[in-house]
Design an enzyme around this catalytic site. Structure first.
Site, PDB file in Angstrom:
ATOM      1  N   HIS A   1      95.633  26.220 -60.794  1.00 18.83           N
ATOM      2  CA  HIS A   1      95.977  25.413 -59.615  1.00 18.83           C
ATOM      3  C   HIS A   1      97.378  25.768 -59.105  1.00 18.83           C
ATOM      4  CE1 HIS A   1      94.736  21.364 -57.638  1.00 18.83           C
ATOM      5  NE2 HIS A   1      95.441  22.095 -56.786  1.00 18.83           N
TER       6      HIS A   1
ATOM      7  N   ASP B   1      82.820  24.293 -39.739  1.00 16.31           N
ATOM      8  CA  ASP B   1      83.519  23.033 -39.966  1.00 16.31           C
ATOM      9  C   ASP B   1      82.883  22.002 -39.037  1.00 16.31           C
ATOM     10  OD1 ASP B   1      85.310  20.836 -40.003  1.00 16.31           O
ATOM     11  OD2 ASP B   1      86.952  22.150 -40.594  1.00 16.31           O
TER      12      ASP B   1
ATOM     13  N   GLU C   1      90.325  19.367 -64.558  1.00 14.32           N
ATOM     14  CA  GLU C   1      91.507  20.199 -64.746  1.00 14.32           C
ATOM     15  C   GLU C   1      92.392  19.605 -65.836  1.00 14.32           C
ATOM     16  OE1 GLU C   1      93.534  20.768 -61.028  1.00 14.32           O
ATOM     17  OE2 GLU C   1      92.037  22.177 -60.301  1.00 14.32           O
TER      18      GLU C   1
ATOM     19  N   ARG D   1      89.144  22.031 -53.864  1.00  8.56           N
ATOM     20  CA  ARG D   1      89.027  21.091 -54.962  1.00  8.56           C
ATOM     21  C   ARG D   1      87.877  21.532 -55.856  1.00  8.56           C
ATOM     22  NH1 ARG D   1      93.434  19.788 -54.389  1.00  8.56           N
ATOM     23  NH2 ARG D   1      94.373  17.733 -54.000  1.00  8.56           N
TER      24      ARG D   1
ATOM     25  N   ASP E   1      90.975  28.703 -58.211  1.00  9.47           N
ATOM     26  CA  ASP E   1      92.278  28.123 -58.513  1.00  9.47           C
ATOM     27  C   ASP E   1      92.151  26.656 -58.905  1.00  9.47           C
ATOM     28  OD1 ASP E   1      95.180  28.345 -58.621  1.00  9.47           O
ATOM     29  OD2 ASP E   1      95.213  27.024 -56.878  1.00  9.47           O
TER      30      ASP E   1
END
Length: 343
Positions: free
Chosen positions: A301, A195, A282, A253, A277
């Site tokens: 999702h 990160d 979408e 995302r 997911d």
């Protein structure tokens, strides 16, 4: 006090109203408005995303309201223009994407939101697919439905690993990533992470580059925010840098992933499987090959959906709104400029 409560079939208007009366007093006047989400898809309107409900109908309810509480209701410039008494908006979302923050700031209305509101639900989902995907649970169940008793799980070359034998790479270690790391510790997995915005994280082995994480991980799980830098960051180069036969999980995302590159990595055997997911767009189209593959777990999702997310989100946002009304303080304000003198 007048409180407009805009709910849906996950977080109901009635739950907002009940919490508001408990927090603000039994004499609180509540107005309830309900949308049909998730049975009807959310969409974009007047520059806000992922919203559900009629702008015009909500705008009719907002005059005279002191507080607006909602999950997905569109808080647009049209709605805010009718808000003659509105003091604060409370949104039970991790990001207030259904709010026109510029308009809210222009009307001196702070917006309370809930970063990390569903971190427990998402983290448990991630652990679930990290167990079931390599072990072939979903694939084996689907084959059994179609009358096939598969020996795949007991062939050595296709048998999956236990989590305790895996190195799991986390890309992004915000609230969800850190919770995933905590849960993985109980399984005895090695956890590494990248990160660029974090210098240290207790119990997590931070590596100095994304490539370093990808190259050593048996499972890679994405928890990054969508930014210009992360958009399509999982492309053919990233998948090529992963260990051969590794697994990929995305609950962040869909736009972070180049789906064509992921498909190629699965076809070539570079990846053994993926759990998705989120998609781009979408919902995914019926012709999207990723949702038809036996080596892909695709879900609509739903990682952040749990009863606890629904009930606890309402309590948290109402508590923060009450704090602001009573003391001028709140834990999470999406537009702090609205609180400045002369804003």
């Amino acid at each position: 006090m007048r409180v407009v409560c805009v709910g849906d079939r996950f977080i109901s208007a009635a739950s907002f109203a009940h919490a508001a009366k408990e927090a603000f007093g039994p004499d609180t006047e509540t107005v309830e408005y309900s949308t049909r989400w998730p049975d009807e898809a959310y969409g974009a309107v007047e520059g806000v995303k992922e919203s559900s409900g009629s702008v015009d109908e909500i705008a009719e309810l907002i005059p005279g309201a002191d507080v607006l509480l909602t999950h997905l209701g569109p808080v647009t410039a049209t709605v805010l223009a009718r808000a003659d008494r509105l003091k604060v908006v409370g949104i039970t979302r991790g990001g207030p994407v259904n709010v026109d923050l510029a308009a809210a700031t222009a009307h001196h209305v702070p917006v309370v939101y809930l970063p990390g509101r569903n971190l427990g639900a998402v983290a448990e989902f991630v652990i679930g697919v990290m167990i079931t995907m390599p072990r072939g649970v979903v694939r084996g169940s689907a084959e059994l439905v179609h009358g096939r008793w598969s020996p795949r799980a007991f062939r050595y070359e296709t048998a999956g690993p236990e989590l305790r034998a895996c190195t799991v790479g986390l890309v992004g270690i915000g609230a969800v990533g850190r919770r995933v790391a905590q849960l993985l510790d109980a399984f005895g997995a090695r956890v590494v992470a990248y990160d660029p915005h974090v210098d240290r994280a207790d119990g997590i082995e931070l590596l100095d580059s994304l490539e370093a994480v990808l190259s050593v991980s048996d499972i890679v799980s994405v928890h990054s925010r969508l930014t210009d830098e992360t958009r399509k960051s999982f492309d053919s180069k990233a998948f090529g840098a992963m260990k051969h036969g590794a697994y990929f999980v995305n609950t962040a995302r869909g736009e972070i992933v180049d789906e064509a590159a992921l498909l190629e990595a699965l076809d070539s055997g570079q990846l053994s499987g993926a759990a998705l997911d989120v998609f781009d767009p979408e919902p995914p189209g019926p012709d999207n090959p990723l949702v038809h593959r036996p080596d892909v777990i695709g879900t609509p999702h739903l990682a952040g959906a749990s009863r606890q997310v629904s009930s606890e989100s309402v309590q948290r946002v109402v508590r923060d709104v009450a704090s602001y009304l009573h003391s001028g303080r709140m834990d999470h304000c999406a537009n702090p400029d609205a609180l400045k003198e002369g804003s």
